[in-house]
Motif scaffolding. Structure first.
Motif, PDB file in Angstrom:
ATOM      1  N   LEU A  32       0.815  -1.217   0.000  1.00 31.77           N
ATOM      2  CA  LEU A  32       0.000   0.000   0.000  1.00 31.77           C
ATOM      3  C   LEU A  32       0.850   1.268   0.000  1.00 31.77           C
ATOM      4  CD1 LEU A  32      -2.838  -0.868   2.543  1.00 31.77           C
ATOM      5  CD2 LEU A  32      -3.144  -0.284   0.133  1.00 31.77           C
ATOM      6  N   GLY A  33       1.967   1.238   0.689  1.00 32.30           N
ATOM      7  CA  GLY A  33       2.758   2.456   0.856  1.00 32.30           C
ATOM      8  C   GLY A  33       2.280   3.207   2.089  1.00 32.30           C
ATOM      9  N   ASP A  34       2.540   4.497   2.127  1.00 32.51           N
ATOM     10  CA  ASP A  34       2.216   5.305   3.305  1.00 32.51           C
ATOM     11  C   ASP A  34       0.706   5.414   3.500  1.00 32.51           C
ATOM     12  OD1 ASP A  34       4.905   5.753   3.813  1.00 32.51           O
ATOM     13  OD2 ASP A  34       4.954   7.583   2.610  1.00 32.51           O
ATOM     14  N   VAL A  35       0.210   4.862   4.600  1.00 33.52           N
ATOM     15  CA  VAL A  35      -1.219   4.905   4.909  1.00 33.52           C
ATOM     16  C   VAL A  35      -1.566   6.298   5.420  1.00 33.52           C
ATOM     17  CG1 VAL A  35      -3.051   3.926   6.348  1.00 33.52           C
ATOM     18  CG2 VAL A  35      -1.308   2.430   5.354  1.00 33.52           C
ATOM     19  N   VAL A  36      -2.603   6.902   4.820  1.00 31.71           N
ATOM     20  CA  VAL A  36      -2.996   8.264   5.183  1.00 31.71           C
ATOM     21  C   VAL A  36      -4.401   8.353   5.781  1.00 31.71           C
ATOM     22  CG1 VAL A  36      -1.436   9.349   3.519  1.00 31.71           C
ATOM     23  CG2 VAL A  36      -3.770   8.765   2.822  1.00 31.71           C
ATOM     24  N   PHE A  37      -5.210   7.298   5.619  1.00 37.75           N
ATOM     25  CA  PHE A  37      -6.573   7.322   6.142  1.00 37.75           C
ATOM     26  C   PHE A  37      -7.059   5.901   6.351  1.00 37.75           C
ATOM     27  CE2 PHE A  37     -11.206   7.290   5.381  1.00 37.75           C
ATOM     28  CZ  PHE A  37     -11.607   8.165   6.387  1.00 37.75           C
ATOM     29  N   VAL A  38      -7.765   5.681   7.473  1.00 39.32           N
ATOM     30  CA  VAL A  38      -8.357   4.382   7.760  1.00 39.32           C
ATOM     31  C   VAL A  38      -9.805   4.608   8.143  1.00 39.32           C
ATOM     32  CG1 VAL A  38      -8.273   2.345   9.247  1.00 39.32           C
ATOM     33  CG2 VAL A  38      -6.152   3.417   8.517  1.00 39.32           C
ATOM     34  N   ASP A  39     -10.718   3.920   7.472  1.00 39.03           N
ATOM     35  CA  ASP A  39     -12.150   3.990   7.769  1.00 39.03           C
ATOM     36  C   ASP A  39     -12.546   2.654   8.374  1.00 39.03           C
ATOM     37  OD1 ASP A  39     -14.851   4.744   7.825  1.00 39.03           O
ATOM     38  OD2 ASP A  39     -15.196   3.936   5.810  1.00 39.03           O
ATOM     39  N   LEU A  40     -12.862   2.656   9.672  1.00 39.79           N
ATOM     40  CA  LEU A  40     -13.179   1.422  10.377  1.00 39.79           C
ATOM     41  C   LEU A  40     -14.675   1.339  10.670  1.00 39.79           C
ATOM     42  CD1 LEU A  40     -10.165   1.384  12.855  1.00 39.79           C
ATOM     43  CD2 LEU A  40     -10.423   0.106  10.718  1.00 39.79           C
ATOM     44  N   PRO A  41     -15.212   0.126  10.817  1.00 42.19           N
ATOM     45  CA  PRO A  41     -16.643  -0.041  11.078  1.00 42.19           C
ATOM     46  C   PRO A  41     -16.995   0.334  12.512  1.00 42.19           C
ATOM     47  CG  PRO A  41     -15.545  -2.141  11.251  1.00 42.19           C
ATOM     48  CD  PRO A  41     -14.502  -1.147  10.785  1.00 42.19           C
ATOM     49  N   GLY A  42     -18.268   0.539  12.758  1.00 40.68           N
ATOM     50  CA  GLY A  42     -18.733   0.832  14.104  1.00 40.68           C
ATOM     51  C   GLY A  42     -18.827  -0.426  14.954  1.00 40.68           C
ATOM     52  N   VAL A  43     -18.606  -0.266  16.251  1.00 40.87           N
ATOM     53  CA  VAL A  43     -18.773  -1.376  17.188  1.00 40.87           C
ATOM     54  C   VAL A  43     -20.235  -1.816  17.142  1.00 40.87           C
ATOM     55  CG1 VAL A  43     -18.725  -2.025  19.631  1.00 40.87           C
ATOM     56  CG2 VAL A  43     -16.873  -0.647  18.668  1.00 40.87           C
ATOM     57  N   GLY A  44     -20.443  -3.128  17.132  1.00 41.07           N
ATOM     58  CA  GLY A  44     -21.789  -3.679  17.067  1.00 41.07           C
ATOM     59  C   GLY A  44     -22.233  -4.035  15.664  1.00 41.07           C
ATOM     60  N   ARG A  45     -21.482  -3.580  14.667  1.00 47.48           N
ATOM     61  CA  ARG A  45     -21.842  -3.898  13.285  1.00 47.48           C
ATOM     62  C   ARG A  45     -21.668  -5.395  13.038  1.00 47.48           C
ATOM     63  NH1 ARG A  45     -18.772  -2.510   7.732  1.00 47.48           N
ATOM     64  NH2 ARG A  45     -20.048  -3.867   6.479  1.00 47.48           N
ATOM     65  N   THR A  46     -22.633  -5.990  12.405  1.00 44.48           N
ATOM     66  CA  THR A  46     -22.516  -7.395  12.019  1.00 44.48           C
ATOM     67  C   THR A  46     -22.136  -7.453  10.540  1.00 44.48           C
ATOM     68  OG1 THR A  46     -24.877  -7.544  11.546  1.00 44.48           O
ATOM     69  CG2 THR A  46     -24.150  -8.199  13.756  1.00 44.48           C
ATOM     70  N   PHE A  47     -21.543  -8.562  10.161  1.00 46.12           N
ATOM     71  CA  PHE A  47     -21.022  -8.676   8.806  1.00 46.12           C
ATOM     72  C   PHE A  47     -21.027 -10.120   8.353  1.00 46.12           C
ATOM     73  CE2 PHE A  47     -17.773  -8.528  12.035  1.00 46.12           C
ATOM     74  CZ  PHE A  47     -17.106  -9.730  11.843  1.00 46.12           C
ATOM     75  N   ALA A  48     -20.985 -10.300   7.043  1.00 43.14           N
ATOM     76  CA  ALA A  48     -20.893 -11.617   6.424  1.00 43.14           C
ATOM     77  C   ALA A  48     -19.446 -11.875   6.017  1.00 43.14           C
ATOM     78  CB  ALA A  48     -21.790 -11.680   5.192  1.00 43.14           C
ATOM     79  N   ALA A  49     -19.102 -13.133   5.866  1.00 44.75           N
ATOM     80  CA  ALA A  49     -17.764 -13.494   5.394  1.00 44.75           C
ATOM     81  C   ALA A  49     -17.517 -12.851   4.037  1.00 44.75           C
ATOM     82  CB  ALA A  49     -17.634 -15.009   5.289  1.00 44.75           C
ATOM     83  N   GLY A  50     -16.344 -12.255   3.860  1.00 44.61           N
ATOM     84  CA  GLY A  50     -15.977 -11.638   2.599  1.00 44.61           C
ATOM     85  C   GLY A  50     -16.478 -10.219   2.417  1.00 44.61           C
ATOM     86  N   GLU A  51     -17.267  -9.724   3.364  1.00 47.65           N
ATOM     87  CA  GLU A  51     -17.804  -8.359   3.275  1.00 47.65           C
ATOM     88  C   GLU A  51     -16.718  -7.342   3.635  1.00 47.65           C
ATOM     89  OE1 GLU A  51     -21.348  -5.736   5.374  1.00 47.65           O
ATOM     90  OE2 GLU A  51     -21.364  -7.899   5.576  1.00 47.65           O
ATOM     91  N   SER A  52     -16.776  -6.191   3.014  1.00 49.81           N
ATOM     92  CA  SER A  52     -15.842  -5.108   3.340  1.00 49.81           C
ATOM     93  C   SER A  52     -16.223  -4.508   4.686  1.00 49.81           C
ATOM     94  CB  SER A  52     -15.888  -4.028   2.263  1.00 49.81           C
ATOM     95  OG  SER A  52     -15.079  -2.931   2.646  1.00 49.81           O
ATOM     96  N   LEU A  53     -15.226  -4.410   5.572  1.00 44.91           N
ATOM     97  CA  LEU A  53     -15.442  -3.822   6.889  1.00 44.91           C
ATOM     98  C   LEU A  53     -14.961  -2.376   6.951  1.00 44.91           C
ATOM     99  CD1 LEU A  53     -14.320  -6.715   9.246  1.00 44.91           C
ATOM    100  CD2 LEU A  53     -16.635  -5.968   8.734  1.00 44.91           C
ATOM    101  N   GLY A  54     -14.178  -1.973   5.986  1.00 47.86           N
ATOM    102  CA  GLY A  54     -13.642  -0.622   5.992  1.00 47.86           C
ATOM    103  C   GLY A  54     -12.620  -0.457   4.888  1.00 47.86           C
ATOM    104  N   GLU A  55     -12.019   0.735   4.871  1.00 43.37           N
ATOM    105  CA  GLU A  55     -11.036   1.037   3.841  1.00 43.37           C
ATOM    106  C   GLU A  55      -9.739   1.524   4.457  1.00 43.37           C
ATOM    107  OE1 GLU A  55     -13.725   2.321   0.012  1.00 43.37           O
ATOM    108  OE2 GLU A  55     -12.808   3.901   1.199  1.00 43.37           O
TER     109      GLU A  55
END
Length: 119
Positions: A32-55
């Motif tokens: 990736l190189g120098d990471v400048v931003f991370v978008d993380l999911p909210g606590v309590g969020r449910t997800f399916a296998a293979g789903e994007s959790l953030g960027e």
């Protein structure tokens, strides 16, 4: 500390009890190189296998954090959200991203299989 396992999406997983800590691998952060931003999911969020959790955005590209298995977000690393460079300086340590409680077992690689994948 539990043994580190890996996904084919270049994430590491360490499970303790019923909670797994997840981050991107050193290999992934180097790509990736120098990471400048991370978008993380909210606590309590449910997800399916293979789903994007953030960027994860770097100076080179944008990558996704992919759920290794179905479950729920139980904690996020707020320090990384405030200082994304932690991913570069400690991708497999202080730069962890989320803690997940899986509702199914993820299919993970051991270190040797992951090294073969990235060779």
């Amino acid at each position: 500390m539990s043994e580190t396992k890996y996904t084919k999406d270049h994430e590491w997983v360490r499970t303790e009890g019923d909670v797994a800590t997840v981050g991107i691998t050193d290999y992934a952060q180097a790509q990736l190189g120098d990471v400048v931003f991370v978008d993380l999911p909210g606590v309590g969020r449910t997800f399916a296998a293979g789903e994007s959790l953030g960027e994860i955005e770097s100076t080179k590209s944008v990558g996704e954090l992919i759920a290794p298995a179905a479950g729920e977000v139980v904690e996020v690393n707020d320090e990384v959200a405030g200082d994304p460079t932690l991913v570069n300086s400690g991708a497999e340590g202080a730069g962890w991203l989320v803690k997940l409680r899986f509702s199914e077992q993820p299919e993970l690689l051991d270190e040797a299989a992951y090294r073969e994948l990235t060779a």
